[in-house]
Design a protein around this motif. Structure first.
Motif, mmCIF file in Angstrom:
data_model
loop_
_atom_site.group_PDB
_atom_site.id
_atom_site.type_symbol
_atom_site.label_atom_id
_atom_site.label_comp_id
_atom_site.label_asym_id
_atom_site.label_seq_id
_atom_site.Cartn_x
_atom_site.Cartn_y
_atom_site.Cartn_z
ATOM 1 N N THR A 74 0.432 18.893 -5.142
ATOM 2 C CA THR A 74 1.445 19.425 -4.230
ATOM 3 C C THR A 74 2.060 18.274 -3.446
ATOM 4 N N ASN A 75 3.377 18.196 -3.467
ATOM 5 C CA ASN A 75 4.113 17.193 -2.693
ATOM 6 C C ASN A 75 4.577 17.807 -1.383
ATOM 7 N N GLY A 76 4.262 17.169 -0.279
ATOM 8 C CA GLY A 76 4.779 17.608 1.001
ATOM 9 C C GLY A 76 6.256 17.289 1.139
ATOM 10 N N SER A 77 6.865 17.831 2.179
ATOM 11 C CA SER A 77 8.291 17.584 2.398
ATOM 12 C C SER A 77 8.530 16.149 2.851
ATOM 13 N N ASP A 78 9.739 15.677 2.640
ATOM 14 C CA ASP A 78 10.116 14.326 3.045
ATOM 15 C C ASP A 78 10.320 14.267 4.562
ATOM 16 N N ALA A 79 9.897 13.169 5.164
ATOM 17 C CA ALA A 79 10.118 12.933 6.588
ATOM 18 C C ALA A 79 10.512 11.472 6.768
ATOM 19 N N THR A 80 11.038 11.139 7.938
ATOM 20 C CA THR A 80 11.503 9.776 8.172
ATOM 21 C C THR A 80 11.094 9.283 9.556
ATOM 22 N N PHE A 81 11.067 7.967 9.716
ATOM 23 C CA PHE A 81 10.966 7.314 11.011
ATOM 24 C C PHE A 81 11.725 5.996 10.910
ATOM 25 N N THR A 82 12.098 5.438 12.045
ATOM 26 C CA THR A 82 12.816 4.167 12.079
ATOM 27 C C THR A 82 12.021 3.169 12.902
ATOM 28 N N THR A 83 11.750 2.010 12.321
ATOM 29 C CA THR A 83 10.996 0.985 13.026
ATOM 30 C C THR A 83 11.829 0.379 14.156
ATOM 31 N N GLY A 84 11.128 -0.187 15.131
ATOM 32 C CA GLY A 84 11.797 -0.820 16.255
ATOM 33 C C GLY A 84 12.448 -2.139 15.860
ATOM 34 N N ALA A 85 13.245 -2.635 16.756
ATOM 35 C CA ALA A 85 13.918 -3.903 16.491
ATOM 36 C C ALA A 85 12.924 -5.046 16.572
ATOM 37 N N LEU A 132 -11.057 23.569 -3.684
ATOM 38 C CA LEU A 132 -11.313 22.608 -4.756
ATOM 39 C C LEU A 132 -11.332 21.195 -4.192
ATOM 40 N N SER A 133 -12.149 20.337 -4.771
ATOM 41 C CA SER A 133 -12.213 18.940 -4.333
ATOM 42 C C SER A 133 -10.829 18.305 -4.443
ATOM 43 N N THR A 134 -10.339 17.776 -3.320
ATOM 44 C CA THR A 134 -8.939 17.359 -3.233
ATOM 45 C C THR A 134 -8.826 15.944 -2.675
ATOM 46 N N THR A 135 -7.922 15.161 -3.237
ATOM 47 C CA THR A 135 -7.607 13.827 -2.728
ATOM 48 C C THR A 135 -6.167 13.799 -2.248
ATOM 49 N N TYR A 136 -5.849 12.782 -1.447
ATOM 50 C CA TYR A 136 -4.499 12.708 -0.896
ATOM 51 C C TYR A 136 -4.058 11.259 -0.743
ATOM 52 N N HIS A 137 -2.760 11.068 -0.662
ATOM 53 C CA HIS A 137 -2.179 9.791 -0.253
ATOM 54 C C HIS A 137 -0.799 10.058 0.317
ATOM 55 N N PHE A 138 -0.267 9.081 1.042
ATOM 56 C CA PHE A 138 1.105 9.128 1.533
ATOM 57 C C PHE A 138 1.950 8.199 0.683
ATOM 58 N N GLU A 139 3.110 8.672 0.283
ATOM 59 C CA GLU A 139 4.115 7.827 -0.366
ATOM 60 C C GLU A 139 5.148 7.440 0.680
ATOM 61 N N TYR A 188 12.444 4.560 7.240
ATOM 62 C CA TYR A 188 11.512 4.784 6.131
ATOM 63 C C TYR A 188 11.366 6.270 5.861
ATOM 64 N N HIS A 189 11.299 6.605 4.558
ATOM 65 C CA HIS A 189 10.968 7.954 4.118
ATOM 66 C C HIS A 189 9.485 7.996 3.765
ATOM 67 N N TYR A 190 8.841 9.129 4.005
ATOM 68 C CA TYR A 190 7.440 9.274 3.613
ATOM 69 C C TYR A 190 7.133 10.742 3.357
ATOM 70 N N ARG A 191 6.074 10.978 2.575
ATOM 71 C CA ARG A 191 5.595 12.346 2.357
ATOM 72 C C ARG A 191 4.111 12.296 2.011
ATOM 73 N N LEU A 192 3.431 13.403 2.254
ATOM 74 C CA LEU A 192 2.021 13.558 1.939
ATOM 75 C C LEU A 192 1.891 14.225 0.578
ATOM 76 N N VAL A 193 1.013 13.701 -0.270
ATOM 77 C CA VAL A 193 0.786 14.230 -1.617
ATOM 78 C C VAL A 193 -0.710 14.495 -1.772
#
Length: 676
Positions: free
Chosen positions: A276-287, A216-223, A263-268
């Motif tokens: 469908t919401n993807g699982s939560d993931a994280t990263f930490t920015t540099g100093a 099916l025609s599908t769109t996405y974004h990251f939160e 930061y927390h992020y997920r793909l939707v």
């Protein structure tokens, strides 16, 4: 209708299998077989002649069930079963009995109860029940399920395994994308996997993931945001993931981030069947204040050393490097993905020994890696630790390197502090290193697999070195040249060998620098197309009471027509530079020198810190005063050192990539510098 062409393992009885399309209620066969377990592990290999892509295996055991198998009468140890078209992805759908997880969009879940079981059950949403009359006449049985959900490629065998009690009836079934009349998998809501974050700096990152539109025609974004409430999304409006039935990689660039923040992020993803919401993931920015890009773990000291060696090369429009793989604890070939500034492991090993050091050379046809066991100094060189030459061919279509037959070959049988290689215009490979306070060399004789006997350079100043001294080699037009330090003589020497001449025939050694405090074991060599040699070296004037304005880093340049040398100061004692590397921009005629120094002060000469850059025109060589421009900095742990790059000249098309490492955090860093 017929079963999928398959071969059952020994001891199993094949029985009719049927699979019903929920929407049209027409059937198609799937592969099913049963047997009575003898106790312990049940295992075997099932061969498929034409398995459909996305096949799923399910092994079901029926504890206490009837073990009667009578294909003539249709009596099998199961009679009640249900089915459902799963939407795919990693979400688990739990039914009252049984429970199973689908992994392939459009695949079919299949489950069954024991023969003559008396229990009743309520199918979950979308699960349809079928039962036979005799299923209600026997004692209640217990269902056990071992569903591996392994995806099987077309024509591949599968191996199943389950452990059951003796007397248990065991059924094995295979299903997936098996549709009546060749129908396509039923559309469903998208399947989503949140991926990793790359190219993370103090203010930006690139996140990625996978979306399967499921027809099916599908769109996405990251939160994304600082909590799992997120609060910000990108792209806006949503991007398109298409309408296919396989996973599609989708990236997004995040900017304007706060330094030193998690930061927390997920793909939707969304289509007409749902979101469908993807699982939560994280990263930490540099100093704040960090420069360049943090890379993989080094898991060891001086991962980008030593001073004269090159770990980086340019080929096929890409930058490559030999980096440490923490899983195998050996070095692999990595490719730089410049869109995310991330090093990608190709999986190709450059030595099967742990913690070796190497020098690399790409000659336009082959990649050469000279790998050696690291010695603390020339006096610490030990036999039985051979230096090896590896040669690889490159395949552009797959971006892979393949070790050539007959390699590796031995260059020398000793460990060494450093070892460098280059190829002369006659096709011979050369190597140099120091061993037992002497300068050694060796070369190939006729082919890359045949090396001569290592020998001490037959020139003045090549023996009775300080144990700390090193050597380096460079191809320069129709010659090769070797430079080495001799701190016992307080001199830097250089000698040349004419291409094609006898291996032991070398020019008289020239003392390029001489005098108390002028020699040190920091050498990095390059040559331009005219044969002009550029040597970035360090002095030891700080050890003999030199003033702050005395030269610490120098660029020595050899004129190919006269053999004479000129010297230019790059950094002074007050700048606290160490471990210089010289690079040549052949297109814009610019010399670059990269060095380590602390951001301020000078705890000691040789201190780690930040990687600085200075540049000068080739025509009129002059470097500015000061420490230079910082290009790689770890603001949290200011302990970068041992910068390295390529033997090749660079241009505006290649840009300039330098690699360095932090021994405190045990991590690679790099800079990707545009030119022109």
């Amino acid at each position: 209708m017929t079963d999928i062409a398959n071969t059952a393992p020994s001891g199993w009885t094949k029985i009719p299998g049927e699979l019903f399309d929920v929407s049209v209620t027409t059937g198609s066969h799937l592969a099913v077989a049963v047997k009575a377990a003898v106790g312990g592990t049940e295992s075997g290999t099932w061969g498929f002649a034409s398995a459909p892509a996305g096949l799923v295996i399910s092994v079901l055991a029926y504890s206490g069930a009837s073990t009667t198998i009578n294909t003539a009468s249709g009596a099998y140890p199961f009679e009640k079963y249900g089915y459902k078209a799963e939407s795919g992805g990693t979400n688990t759908t739990t039914h009252t009995a049984p429970a199973f997880t689908s992994t392939v969009a459009g695949s079919w879940g299949f489950a069954a109860f024991a023969s003559r079981a008396s229990e009743t059950w309520t199918p979950g949403a979308g699960l349809t029940e079928r039962s036979e009359a005799r299923a209600a006449t026997s004692a209640q049985a217990v269902l056990e399920t071992n569903d591996s959900n392994g995806v099987i490629a077309t024509g591949s065998p599968i191996t199943y395994s389950s452990t059951e009690s003796g007397g248990t009836s065991v059924q094995v079934s295979f299903a997936g994308n098996i549709m009546p009349g060749g129908q396509a998998p039923q559309p469903g809501r998208p399947a989503v996997t949140t991926g990793g974050a790359t190219g993370v700096t103090s203010s930006a990152a690139t996140v990625s993931g996978t979306v399967n539109p499921n027809g099916l025609s599908t769109t996405y974004h990251f939160e994304y945001g600082t909590t799992t409430s997120y609060g910000t999304q990108t792209p806006s409006p949503d991007g398109s993931a298409g309408s296919g039935t396989t996973g599609t990689q989708v990236p997004a660039s995040l900017s304007g981030l706060t330094a030193s923040t998690t930061y927390h992020y997920r793909l939707v993803a969304t289509n007409s069947a749902g979101t469908t919401n993807g699982s939560d993931a994280t990263f930490t920015t540099g100093a704040a204040g960090s420069l360049g890009y943090a890379g993989p773990s080094t898991a060891g000291a001086a991962a980008t050393g030593e001073k004269p060696e090159s770990k980086v090369w340019w080929n096929d429009g890409l930058w490559w490097a030999t980096l440490y793989d923490t899983v195998s604890q050996t070095h692999h070939i990595f490719r730089l993905d410049r869109s995310t500034e991330t090093w990608i492991d190709t999986g190709t090993q450059t030595d099967n020994r742990a913690a070796t050091h190497s020098d690399t050379l790409w000659d336009g046809t082959h990649l050469y890696v000279a790998s050696h066991v690291k010695a603390s100094s020339s006096s610490g060189a030990t036999a039985g630790n051979p230096a090896r030459l590896y040669r690889y061919s490159y395949t552009p279509a797959t971006r892979t390197y393949t070790l050539n037959t007959g390699f590796p070959v031995q260059i020398d049988n000793y460990s060494s502090e450093t070892l460098t290689i280059d190829r002369d215009s006659a096709g011979a490979l050369w190597a140099t290193w120091t061993q037992g306070s002497k300068v050694y060399a060796n070369s190939t004789t006729g082919s890359d697999t045949t090396w001569g006997t290592p020998f001490v350079l037959p020139v003045a100043g090549a023996s009775s070195l300080d144990p700390d001294d090193i050597s380096s080699i460079v191809a320069m037009g129709d010659k090769v040249g070797v430079m080495w330090s001799n701190q016992a003589d307080s001199a830097m020497y250089f000698t040349t060998h004419a291409d094609g001449a006898a291996a032991a025939t070398w020019s008289a050694a020239t003392p390029v620098l001489g005098g108390t405090g002028w020699a040190d074991d920091h050498i990095n060599l390059k040559a331009d197309r005219s044969g002009r040699v550029y040597a970035a070296v360090k002095t030891s004037l700080d050890d003999v009471g030199g003033s702050g304005s005395a030269p610490q880093i120098m660029l020595l340049v050899r004129d190919p027509s006269t053999g004479g040398w000129a010297s230019y100061p790059v950094g002074r004692l007050s700048d606290c530079h160490t471990r210089p590397v010289v690079m040549l921009d052949s297109e814009h005629q610019v010399i670059y020198v990269f060095m380590t120094a602390p951001d301020s002060g000078c705890p000691f000469s040789g201190s780690d810190g930040t990687i600085f850059m200075k540049s000068s025109p080739m025509g009129t060589i002059s470097f500015p005063l000061g420490r230079g421009t910082p290009v790689v900095r770890d603001a949290v742990s200011p302990h970068l050192n041992n910068v390295t790059s390529s033997k090749q000249p660079v241009t505006g098309a290649t840009g300039l990539v330098i690699l360095t490492s932090n021994d405190t955090t045990q991590r690679y860093w790099h800079a990707d510098i545009p030119l022109g």
